[in-house]
Write an enzyme that holds these catalytic residues in place. Structure first.
Site, PDB file in Angstrom:
ATOM      1  N   LYS A 191       0.912  -1.290   0.007  1.00  0.00           N
ATOM      2  CA  LYS A 191       0.016   0.088   0.046  1.00  0.00           C
ATOM      3  C   LYS A 191       1.047   1.289   0.073  1.00  0.00           C
ATOM      4  O   LYS A 191       1.994   1.347   0.327  1.00  0.00           O
ATOM      5  CB  LYS A 191      -0.985  -0.114   1.325  1.00  0.00           C
ATOM      6  CG  LYS A 191      -0.099  -0.073   2.451  1.00  0.00           C
ATOM      7  CD  LYS A 191      -1.100  -0.204   3.814  1.00  0.00           C
ATOM      8  CE  LYS A 191      -0.346  -0.296   5.192  1.00  0.00           C
ATOM      9  NZ  LYS A 191      -1.055  -0.657   6.144  1.00  0.00           N
ATOM     10  N   ARG A 219     -11.043   0.546  14.383  1.00  0.00           N
ATOM     11  CA  ARG A 219     -10.531   1.427  13.200  1.00  0.00           C
ATOM     12  C   ARG A 219     -11.517   0.728  11.942  1.00  0.00           C
ATOM     13  O   ARG A 219     -12.444   1.252  11.834  1.00  0.00           O
ATOM     14  CB  ARG A 219      -9.064   1.145  13.095  1.00  0.00           C
ATOM     15  CG  ARG A 219      -8.631   2.191  12.035  1.00  0.00           C
ATOM     16  CD  ARG A 219      -6.878   2.033  11.748  1.00  0.00           C
ATOM     17  NE  ARG A 219      -6.508   0.773  11.309  1.00  0.00           N
ATOM     18  CZ  ARG A 219      -5.395   0.442  10.756  1.00  0.00           C
ATOM     19  NH1 ARG A 219      -4.575   1.441  10.891  1.00  0.00           N
ATOM     20  NH2 ARG A 219      -5.019  -0.711  10.252  1.00  0.00           N
ATOM     21  N   TYR A 231      16.214  29.975   9.306  1.00  0.00           N
ATOM     22  CA  TYR A 231      15.195  30.761   9.594  1.00  0.00           C
ATOM     23  C   TYR A 231      15.222  30.792  11.104  1.00  0.00           C
ATOM     24  O   TYR A 231      15.386  29.716  11.781  1.00  0.00           O
ATOM     25  CB  TYR A 231      14.001  29.960   9.059  1.00  0.00           C
ATOM     26  CG  TYR A 231      13.713  30.285   7.693  1.00  0.00           C
ATOM     27  CD1 TYR A 231      13.337  31.669   7.269  1.00  0.00           C
ATOM     28  CD2 TYR A 231      13.495  29.332   6.861  1.00  0.00           C
ATOM     29  CE1 TYR A 231      13.081  31.890   5.915  1.00  0.00           C
ATOM     30  CE2 TYR A 231      13.386  29.550   5.244  1.00  0.00           C
ATOM     31  CZ  TYR A 231      13.298  30.847   4.942  1.00  0.00           C
ATOM     32  OH  TYR A 231      12.590  30.946   3.702  1.00  0.00           O
ATOM     33  N   MET A 248      12.096  24.718   2.964  1.00  0.00           N
ATOM     34  CA  MET A 248      11.240  23.813   2.211  1.00  0.00           C
ATOM     35  C   MET A 248      12.192  23.065   1.231  1.00  0.00           C
ATOM     36  O   MET A 248      11.889  21.828   1.002  1.00  0.00           O
ATOM     37  CB  MET A 248      10.555  24.933   1.343  1.00  0.00           C
ATOM     38  CG  MET A 248       9.587  24.039   0.791  1.00  0.00           C
ATOM     39  SD  MET A 248       8.473  25.231  -0.490  1.00  0.00           S
ATOM     40  CE  MET A 248       7.547  25.867   0.534  1.00  0.00           C
TER      41      MET A 248
HETATM   42  C1  LIG Z   1      -0.445  -1.862   6.833  1.00  0.00           C
HETATM   43  C2  LIG Z   1      -1.284  -3.180   7.306  1.00  0.00           C
HETATM   44  C3  LIG Z   1      -0.346  -4.217   7.436  1.00  0.00           C
HETATM   45  C4  LIG Z   1       1.087  -4.105   7.310  1.00  0.00           C
HETATM   46  O1  LIG Z   1       1.734  -3.795   8.555  1.00  0.00           O
HETATM   47  P1  LIG Z   1       3.191  -3.528   8.796  1.00  0.00           P
HETATM   48  O2  LIG Z   1       3.212  -3.103  10.288  1.00  0.00           O
HETATM   49  O3  LIG Z   1       3.976  -2.450   7.818  1.00  0.00           O
HETATM   50  O4  LIG Z   1       4.038  -4.736   8.692  1.00  0.00           O
HETATM   51  C5  LIG Z   1      -1.148  -5.295   7.800  1.00  0.00           C
HETATM   52  N1  LIG Z   1      -2.285  -5.151   8.017  1.00  0.00           N
HETATM   53  C6  LIG Z   1      -3.228  -4.260   8.103  1.00  0.00           C
HETATM   54  C7  LIG Z   1      -4.553  -4.592   8.160  1.00  0.00           C
HETATM   55  C8  LIG Z   1      -2.562  -3.216   7.470  1.00  0.00           C
HETATM   56  O5  LIG Z   1      -3.392  -2.174   7.665  1.00  0.00           O
END
Ligand SMILES: *Cc1c(COP(=O)(O)O)cnc(C)c1O
Length: 368
Positions: free
Chosen positions: A39, A137, A259, A307
């Site tokens: 992802k 969640r 800055y 930046m």
């Molecule tokens: C992002 C995610 C993972 C992977 O988690 P890591 O901590 O990056 O290994 C696995 N399962 C779900 C549901 C996630 O959202």
């Protein structure tokens, strides 16, 4: 991809290290399958390169967050199984089916709409069901889980691939929630005996075999982040970020740097300016706290991250090694992602996924 001469930094991504990390995790899973979470564009590293490299190494199952990410991975991998964690958002049904993406159903509402779609489709549609055991969640909350157990006919028309859940505290091995979630997941799983189960993320794999079930879903560890904070990191480093020096100047008191005049020069020395800033994901919280390296000499960030620029104290580096065009490791052998994250007050996930689009990217791949 920008030419290296036209950018402020070179980002090198070692696909061989990602593959080695996947093989290491797979080796820890006796009977279970090892998937890969890609992802957020493979945690910022480029899913179009990462996913095919893992597929060549034998990875068959991939997870993304959004439907659009699934479509992109499908383009790269015609034959892989691709799961979409955020599920079948309204209007995405046709796209999911056309690209053979497996949505994770996160509520009874998701189950109902996916089941409706399956019935009009005229053939069973595959999906996973996510049971929330402690994240609050995504996933079926406890009351919906009980309803589903009482009324399994809600799944009619759906070919269930995985029953899954997600750990809240896997990176804290002693946290009591780990075992509690495991117990809850085992109980919910009882009535779904013949459905495969998936539970562990990267850190979850390290909690032991009872957390592995049929398929593990590692993400961040593939990309070099330590799955057990505070302990030796067994993962190979994947990312190297080398910023280019634009200018070097002599400084002396009573000058200040940057800055807000937040760094006050206390002795004669030299400051190098590098063309990387918070617009590249080099977090502003690294102001006066981050460190670069030239070879093995530490060059601390002095003044605020701006930046497009940072300033580093190169007084300890020989003049001909800290000159315009020379490279400074902003992430490298002496300052891996986890170290930079700690200096920035965040986690490796955020450093990786924030890596900017202005870098010149180089992929190391033994298959090339
Ligand atoms: C992002 C995610 C993972 C992977 O988690 P890591 O901590 O990056 O290994 C696995 N399962 C779900 C549901 C996630 O959202």
């Amino acid at each position: 991809m920008p030419e290296s001469d036209h950018t402020g930094a070179v980002l090198t991504i070692d696909l061989n290290a990602i593959v080695a990390n996947w093989l290491l995790l797979r080796g820890m899973l006796a009977g279970a399958e090892c998937a890969a979470v890609v992802k957020a564009d493979a945690y910022g590293l480029g899913a179009d390169r990462v996913a095919p490299a893992l597929a060549r190494a034998g990875c068959k199952t991939f997870f993304v967050a959004h439907v659009g990410e699934g479509v992109a991975v499908r383009r790269a991998l015609p034959n892989a199984t691709i799961h979409v964690l955020n599920g079948p958002v309204p209007g995405s049904g046709k796209t999911l089916i056309d690209h053979q993406l497996v949505p994770v159903l996160n509520s009874l509402g998701d189950i109902e709409s996916w089941g409706d779609l399956a019935r009009t489709h005229g053939a069973p549609l595959t999906a996973d069901v996510h049971i929330d055991t402690g994240m609050a969640r995504l996933g079926l909350p406890p009351d919906e889980t009980e309803t589903l157990i009482r009324e399994p006919e809600r799944l009619d028309g759906i070919k269930l691939t995985f029953l899954m859940s997600h750990l809240a505290c896997a990176d804290e091995a002693d946290h009591p929630l780990n075992h509690q979630q495991l117990t809850d997941f085992l109980r919910v799983r009882q009535p779904f005996k013949d459905v495969r189960a998936s539970f562990a993320n990267s850190s979850g794999i390290f909690l032991g075999p009872e957390y592995h079930f049929d398929l593990a879903r590692p993400g961040v560890a593939l990309y070099g982040v330590g799955p057990r904070p505070g302990e030796t990191n067994p993962m190979a480093q994947v990312v190297r970020l080398q910023g280019k020096i634009l200018q070097v100047r002599d400084v002396d008191r009573p000058q200040t740097v940057g800055y807000g005049a937040s760094h006050r020069v206390v002795r004669r020395g030299r400051v190098a300016t590098v063309g990387v800033g918070y617009a590249d994901g080099y977090l502003r919280s690294l102001s006066n706290s981050g460190n670069g390296y030239i070879e093995d000499i530490r060059v601390p960030i002095v003044g605020r991250v701006s930046m497009d620029l940072i300033t580093l104290d190169v007084s300890d580096v020989p003049v001909d090694a800290a000159c315009p065009g020379a490279l400074v490791d902003l992430i490298g052998p002496h300052n891996p992602v986890d170290t930079v994250a700690a200096e920035a007050g965040t986690i490796g996930y955020e450093i990786l996924t924030g890596l900017g689009s202005r870098y010149h990217r180089v992929y190391l791949d033994s298959a090339d």
